[in-house]
Every structure is written in C-alpha cells, then in structure tokens.
Design a protein around this motif. Structure first.
Motif, mmCIF file in Angstrom:
data_model
loop_
_atom_site.group_PDB
_atom_site.id
_atom_site.type_symbol
_atom_site.label_atom_id
_atom_site.label_comp_id
_atom_site.label_asym_id
_atom_site.label_seq_id
_atom_site.Cartn_x
_atom_site.Cartn_y
_atom_site.Cartn_z
ATOM 1 N N ILE A 24 0.498 -1.051 -0.228
ATOM 2 C CA ILE A 24 -0.061 -0.407 -0.059
ATOM 3 C C ILE A 24 0.786 0.958 -0.026
ATOM 4 O O ILE A 24 0.647 2.207 -0.584
ATOM 5 N N GLY A 25 1.217 1.298 0.484
ATOM 6 C CA GLY A 25 2.988 2.350 0.393
ATOM 7 C C GLY A 25 3.518 2.545 0.228
ATOM 8 O O GLY A 25 3.176 3.436 -0.799
ATOM 9 N N LEU A 26 3.784 1.727 -1.115
ATOM 10 C CA LEU A 26 5.210 1.727 -2.003
ATOM 11 C C LEU A 26 4.096 1.953 -3.279
ATOM 12 O O LEU A 26 3.890 3.369 -4.180
ATOM 13 N N THR A 27 2.555 1.511 -3.430
ATOM 14 C CA THR A 27 1.313 2.120 -3.756
ATOM 15 C C THR A 27 1.292 3.928 -4.428
ATOM 16 O O THR A 27 1.254 3.997 -5.147
ATOM 17 N N SER A 28 1.230 4.206 -2.937
ATOM 18 C CA SER A 28 0.946 5.058 -2.595
ATOM 19 C C SER A 28 1.667 6.159 -3.319
ATOM 20 O O SER A 28 1.942 7.422 -3.547
#
Length: 176
Positions: A24-28
């Motif tokens: 989720i963090g890397l996608t964000s």
C-alpha cells in the motif's frame, strides 16, 4: 508445541501486516509521483491560455484522405477561420487564426459544425505565447492530478509513520 505454533502465527501475522502495508505504501508513493508528474505540466499549460471571444469567419469540412493510418471513412476534419482580440496593457490587436479538429464520425463533425456556424461568436482560448494557437475547449484543469498527488503522498506518509511505529515497537520488545 503450542508455543511454537503461537510464535509462528504471530510472526506470520506480523510479516503479512508489514507486507500489506509495504504494498500500500509503495503504491501510494507511485500514485503521488504520477500525480506530481501530471500536475506540473497540466497546471503550466492551463495558465498559458487566456479566454476570449472568437468570431467565425469561414469553415472547411473535409474527410481525412491523407495519411496511411487513417481511413477516409472514419475521419472528418473541420477547420474554422477565426478572428479574435488579444487585450494587453499596451493595446488591443486582432489575430486571425484557424481552429482545426478531427472527428472519427461524420455525425460528430456535423454536430460541431451546427454548433459553430459562420458569422457567429463563441468563447475560445488562445495561447499567450503563441497567440495563433487557439482552441474551442478550455484547457484541462490540474485538479485531478493535485488530488492524486495529495492522496498518494498522504497515504505514503501514514505508511512511513506506521512502519516507524512497528520498527520502534519491535526494537523495544527485543531489548526486554
């Protein structure tokens, strides 16, 4: 034996949580950078156009018989000759230019021709640097890309904060 299963499940849950948060963090972060990359040029382009009134002098309607990749049965071109005033602090001046649009269906082109007839006035937008570059539609706003930028980097900040808390918690629990 039961304690080993408990430890295994605990570590699996921890690993799964960190993995999901990382995805989720890397996608964000990617969404934030895409938003930033699209926001800057769209915003600059929007600011370079000014609104004015165009007077339609003449028009030409034709099919696109030129080009290798475009079939003449699916391409129609309209070119309007327009006149508009550019106002600045020194003086007003008239500019003559053309607006050319290409349509895939003849019905779309004919509808546009019906809307923009000769000897009528319509709102148009001209480029402030290259004043002969004029178009009917307002340039796109950068707002959707600004939202992407804010949401992406906000979720990335939450990700970094949560991962930081997890790391601090894990470090403290190992010392004890």
């Amino acid at each position: 034996m039961a304690s080993r299963i408990g430890i295994f499940l605990s570590r699996t849950a921890y690993f799964t949580t960190v993995l999901i948060l990382t995805v989720i963090g890397l996608t964000s972060i990617v969404i934030g950078f895409i938003g930033l990359g699209l926001y800057i040029p769209t915003s600059k382009n929007y600011q370079l156009y000014s609104k004015t009134i165009c007077s339609i002098l003449d028009h030409e309607y034709d099919n696109c018989e030129h080009g290798i990749y475009i079939s003449p049965t699916t391409c129609f071109s309209i070119m309007w000759s327009v006149e508009y005033i550019i106002s600045n602090s020194a003086s007003d001046r008239y500019v003559y230019s053309t607006i050319t649009q290409i349509y895939e269906k003849s019905i779309e082109a004919l509808d546009k021709l019906a809307s923009y007839q000769d000897n009528t006035n319509h709102t148009c937008y001209y480029h402030q640097i290259n004043v002969t570059n004029v178009q009917w539609e307002e340039p796109p706003l950068a707002t959707p890309y600004l939202i992407m930028l804010i949401v992406g980097f906000s979720f990335a900040s939450v990700y970094i904060f949560v991962i930081g808390i997890i790391i601090i918690y894990r470090c403290r629990s190992r010392k004890e």
